[in-house]
Motif scaffolding. Structure first.
Motif, PDB file in Angstrom:
ATOM      1  N   VAL A 217       0.836  -1.198   0.000  1.00 46.97           N
ATOM      2  CA  VAL A 217       0.000   0.000   0.000  1.00 46.97           C
ATOM      3  C   VAL A 217       0.874   1.253   0.000  1.00 46.97           C
ATOM      4  O   VAL A 217       0.665   2.184  -0.786  1.00 46.97           O
ATOM      5  N   ALA A 218       1.878   1.278   0.868  1.00 47.23           N
ATOM      6  CA  ALA A 218       2.732   2.452   0.994  1.00 47.23           C
ATOM      7  C   ALA A 218       3.457   2.767  -0.307  1.00 47.23           C
ATOM      8  O   ALA A 218       3.565   3.927  -0.706  1.00 47.23           O
ATOM      9  N   LEU A 219       3.947   1.747  -0.993  1.00 50.52           N
ATOM     10  CA  LEU A 219       4.698   1.982  -2.228  1.00 50.52           C
ATOM     11  C   LEU A 219       3.799   2.523  -3.328  1.00 50.52           C
ATOM     12  O   LEU A 219       4.218   3.368  -4.125  1.00 50.52           O
ATOM     13  N   GLU A 220       2.554   2.057  -3.401  1.00 53.17           N
ATOM     14  CA  GLU A 220       1.640   2.570  -4.414  1.00 53.17           C
ATOM     15  C   GLU A 220       1.269   4.028  -4.113  1.00 53.17           C
ATOM     16  O   GLU A 220       1.216   4.862  -5.030  1.00 53.17           O
ATOM     17  N   VAL A 221       1.043   4.361  -2.850  1.00 54.53           N
ATOM     18  CA  VAL A 221       0.720   5.742  -2.488  1.00 54.53           C
ATOM     19  C   VAL A 221       1.913   6.648  -2.793  1.00 54.53           C
ATOM     20  O   VAL A 221       1.763   7.749  -3.328  1.00 54.53           O
ATOM     21  N   ARG A 222       3.122   6.173  -2.461  1.00 53.68           N
ATOM     22  CA  ARG A 222       4.319   6.958  -2.763  1.00 53.68           C
ATOM     23  C   ARG A 222       4.472   7.175  -4.265  1.00 53.68           C
ATOM     24  O   ARG A 222       4.877   8.247  -4.715  1.00 53.68           O
ATOM     25  N   ARG A 223       4.183   6.166  -5.045  1.00 47.00           N
ATOM     26  CA  ARG A 223       4.294   6.292  -6.499  1.00 47.00           C
ATOM     27  C   ARG A 223       3.354   7.376  -7.008  1.00 47.00           C
ATOM     28  O   ARG A 223       3.743   8.241  -7.801  1.00 47.00           O
ATOM     29  N   ARG A 224       2.113   7.348  -6.548  1.00 49.00           N
ATOM     30  CA  ARG A 224       1.144   8.355  -6.972  1.00 49.00           C
ATOM     31  C   ARG A 224       1.571   9.750  -6.516  1.00 49.00           C
ATOM     32  O   ARG A 224       1.454  10.730  -7.262  1.00 49.00           O
ATOM     33  N   PHE A 225       2.047   9.834  -5.286  1.00 47.08           N
ATOM     34  CA  PHE A 225       2.468  11.119  -4.749  1.00 47.08           C
ATOM     35  C   PHE A 225       3.627  11.687  -5.563  1.00 47.08           C
ATOM     36  O   PHE A 225       3.674  12.878  -5.881  1.00 47.08           O
ATOM     37  N   THR A 226       4.579  10.832  -5.933  1.00 46.51           N
ATOM     38  CA  THR A 226       5.741  11.268  -6.696  1.00 46.51           C
ATOM     39  C   THR A 226       5.334  11.780  -8.068  1.00 46.51           C
ATOM     40  O   THR A 226       5.866  12.778  -8.564  1.00 46.51           O
ATOM     41  N   VAL A 227       4.391  11.102  -8.705  1.00 41.47           N
ATOM     42  CA  VAL A 227       3.894  11.547 -10.010  1.00 41.47           C
ATOM     43  C   VAL A 227       3.276  12.943  -9.890  1.00 41.47           C
ATOM     44  O   VAL A 227       3.536  13.834 -10.704  1.00 41.47           O
ATOM     45  N   LEU A 228       2.464  13.133  -8.865  1.00 39.11           N
ATOM     46  CA  LEU A 228       1.820  14.436  -8.647  1.00 39.11           C
ATOM     47  C   LEU A 228       2.860  15.513  -8.361  1.00 39.11           C
ATOM     48  O   LEU A 228       2.797  16.630  -8.894  1.00 39.11           O
ATOM     49  N   GLU A 229       3.833  15.190  -7.536  1.00 39.59           N
ATOM     50  CA  GLU A 229       4.887  16.126  -7.162  1.00 39.59           C
ATOM     51  C   GLU A 229       5.720  16.524  -8.384  1.00 39.59           C
ATOM     52  O   GLU A 229       6.053  17.697  -8.576  1.00 39.59           O
ATOM     53  N   ASP A 230       6.062  15.538  -9.212  1.00 39.21           N
ATOM     54  CA  ASP A 230       6.844  15.819 -10.421  1.00 39.21           C
ATOM     55  C   ASP A 230       6.059  16.694 -11.397  1.00 39.21           C
ATOM     56  O   ASP A 230       6.619  17.562 -12.070  1.00 39.21           O
ATOM     57  N   ALA A 231       4.750  16.439 -11.484  1.00 38.61           N
ATOM     58  CA  ALA A 231       3.925  17.181 -12.440  1.00 38.61           C
ATOM     59  C   ALA A 231       3.807  18.651 -12.068  1.00 38.61           C
ATOM     60  O   ALA A 231       3.889  19.528 -12.929  1.00 38.61           O
ATOM     61  N   PHE A 232       3.648  18.948 -10.785  1.00 42.41           N
ATOM     62  CA  PHE A 232       3.354  20.317 -10.378  1.00 42.41           C
ATOM     63  C   PHE A 232       4.519  21.032  -9.704  1.00 42.41           C
ATOM     64  O   PHE A 232       4.410  22.212  -9.393  1.00 42.41           O
ATOM     65  N   GLY A 233       5.620  20.309  -9.485  1.00 37.40           N
ATOM     66  CA  GLY A 233       6.788  20.958  -8.906  1.00 37.40           C
ATOM     67  C   GLY A 233       7.314  22.078  -9.790  1.00 37.40           C
ATOM     68  O   GLY A 233       7.629  23.180  -9.320  1.00 37.40           O
ATOM     69  N   SER A 234       7.386  21.809 -11.097  1.00 34.29           N
ATOM     70  CA  SER A 234       7.879  22.841 -12.021  1.00 34.29           C
ATOM     71  C   SER A 234       6.885  23.990 -12.147  1.00 34.29           C
ATOM     72  O   SER A 234       7.277  25.148 -12.311  1.00 34.29           O
TER      73      SER A 234
END
Length: 241
Positions: free
Chosen positions: A162-179
Motif C-alpha cells: 500500500v505504501a509503495l503505491e501511495v508513494r508512487r502516486r504522490f511522486t507523479v503528482l509532485e513531479d507534475a506540479f513541482g515545475s
C-alpha cells in the motif's frame, strides 16, 4: 550455421562504482541475496508477478555499517531472507530505493537512513509520505483527494504494498506540479491547487475538484505552463486517477 565461443579475459567490470561490498554482504548472500542480484527486464518482471512488491536496484543499509547491499528485491518474497540476514548480523536492516542509496549516498547519516527507508526488518508496516507531505503545502486530506486514497494512507503506517503505491502516486503528482510551482514563484507546489483562479470565478482548482467537478488542467495552466510538464507529468497524473 557454425558457432564459435569467444572467451574474454581480464577482470570483470565493477558491479557498482560507488560501493565496494564489505564482509557483511556475505550474510545476505548466504540467505539467497547475492550483491547485484538482477531480475532481468524490470517491466517483464512486473508483468509476470502482478502481486510483487518490486524494488529495482534497491539498497540495504544498517545504522552501524551503512550500505551493505544493492540489487533487485521483491519484498513479498524477500522479506524472510532479509529478516534472516538481520538476525545473522544482529542489527536491523533498512531498504532504500535506488536513488536514495546511490550517487553519493552510500554513506548516509543515521537520521537519513531512517527517513528514506521504504521498509525495515522487524516491522510489518512503513511510513508513507511524511517528508513529501510537508513539502507539498497541502494537508493530508487535500492530498488524499488528489490521489484518491484515504487520508489514513498518508498519516498512518501501511503495509509495503500500500505504501509503495501511495508513494508512487504522490511522486507523479509532485513531479507534475513541482515545475509549475517554481515557475510561478510559489513557496510550495501545492499552493497552485489552493490559489483562486480567474477562470473559476475566484474558486481554486482544489475547490473545483472537491465539488466533484472535472479539472481542466490544460485550460487552467495555459500553454506556457502546461507545455513543459504535460508529457512528463500531467498525463501520468491523469493515469493514476
Amino acid at each position: 550455421m557454425r558457432w564459435r565461443t569467444l572467451t574474454l579475459s581480464g577482470p570483470p567490470p565493477p558491479r557498482d562504482l560507488e560501493f565496494a561490498p564489505a564482509e557483511a554482504a556475505g550474510k545476505l548472500a548466504e540467505v539467497g541475496l547475492p550483491v547485484g542480484r538482477c531480475f532481468g527486464s524490470k517491466s517483464r518482471y512486473r508483468e509476470r508477478h502482478r502481486r510483487a512488491i518490486f524494488l529495482p536496484n534497491a539498497n540495504v543499509f544498517s545504522l552501524r555499517r551503512r550500505k551493505l547491499w544493492w540489487g533487485d528485491l521483491d519484498l513479498r518474497v524477500d522479506r524472510r531472507a532479509l529478516e534472516a540476514a538481520a538476525r545473522r548480523l544482529r542489527e536491523r536492516l533498512y531498504v532504500l530505493s535506488e536513488m536514495d542509496g546511490r550517487f553519493g549516498r552510500a554513506e548516509l547519516p543515521v537520521s537519513e537512513i531512517k527517513l528514506r527507508a521504504i521498509w525495515h526488518t522487524g516491522g510489518k508496516t512503513i511510513a508513507v509520505a511524511r517528508k513529501q507531505l510537508g513539502c507539498s503545502g497541502l494537508s493530508a486530506g487535500q492530498i488524499a483527494l488528489l490521489l484518491r486514497v484515504r487520508p489514513g494512507h498518508l498519516t498512518r503506517r501501511q503495509p509495503p504494498e500500500v505504501a509503495l503505491e501511495v508513494r508512487r502516486r504522490f511522486t507523479v503528482l509532485e513531479d507534475a506540479f513541482g515545475s509549475v510551482g517554481s515557475r510561478l514563484g510559489l513557496p510550495k507546489w501545492g499552493h497552485w491547487w489552493l490559489k483562486p483562479h480567474s477562470l473559476l470565478d475566484g474558486r481554486s482548482p482544489f475547490d473545483q475538484l472537491a465539488a466533484g467537478e472535472e479539472v481542466d488542467l490544460i485550460k487552467l495552466l495555459g500553454p506556457e505552463l502546461a507545455r513543459p510538464c504535460w508529457l512528463i507529468g500531467l498525463l501520468l497524473w491523469k493515469r493514476i486517477r
